[in-house]
Write an enzyme that holds these catalytic residues in place. Structure first.
Site: not given
Ligand code: CA2
Length: 147
Positions: A9-10, A17, A22, A73, A76, A97, A99, A106
């Site tokens: 997701p996302n 953003r 990221y 990946n 969340a 996996e 990230h 974090r």
């Molecule tokens: O660091 C990672 O790859 C995560 O899997 C990214 C997830 C986060 O919930 C994990 O804890 C770590 C979040 C992905 C959302 O990505 C976004 C990218 C741009 C703007 C908003 C969210």
């Protein structure tokens, strides 16, 4: 050899953003780099992204017998999804996996991964390059296991 890259997701929002967390690459940029590396390595690669837990579970389940390994990946869902963990375990496929960020640096709720214990390995903290590292690692492992 055929690999599947799954993003949760996302991750479709990458590049738009939170570039400080990221990076500035979009998911399409990352997938392009992965396709280039796959072609250098002589392997086939498909990609899938969903915001929905059930769709991710189905993609993992459908991978058995079609793919030789998975790079995932779970975003969340890493920290919450028993369903994804069970699906990864049930495929029996090697799974890496990935990230983008170092989740241990974090918030505390990101320190636990429900999915990592059923994966072959985990790469984190290298931004989009982590996917390429995962691809090289899983291909090398599959080739050495087969020889
Ligand atoms: O660091 C990672 O790859 C995560 O899997 C990214 C997830 C986060 O919930 C994990 O804890 C770590 C979040 C992905 C959302 O990505 C976004 C990218 C741009 C703007 C908003 C969210």
């Amino acid at each position: 050899m055929k690999l599947l890259v799954i993003n949760g997701p996302n991750l479709g929002l990458l590049g738009q953003r939170e570039p400080d967390v990221y990076g500035s690459e979009t998911l399409a940029d990352i997938e392009q780099s992965l396709q280039e590396t796959a072609s250098e390595l002589g392997v086939e690669l498909d990609t899938f992204q969903s915001n929905e837990e059930g769709a991710l579970v189905t993609a993992i389940g459908d991978a058995s017998g079609v793919y030789d390994g998975i790079i995932i990946n779970p975003a969340a869902y890493t920290h919450t999804s028993v369903a994804l963990r069970d699906a990864i375990k049930a495929t029996g496929l090697p799974c890496v996996e990935v990230h983008l960020s170092n989740t241990h640096a974090r918030e505390e709720f990101r320190h636990t991964s429900l999915t990592a214990p059923v994966c072959t390995g985990q790469i984190m903290g290298f931004g989009g390059k982590g996917y390429v590292l995962a691809l090289k690692g899983i291909v090398e492992k599959l080739r050495s296991d087969a020889s």
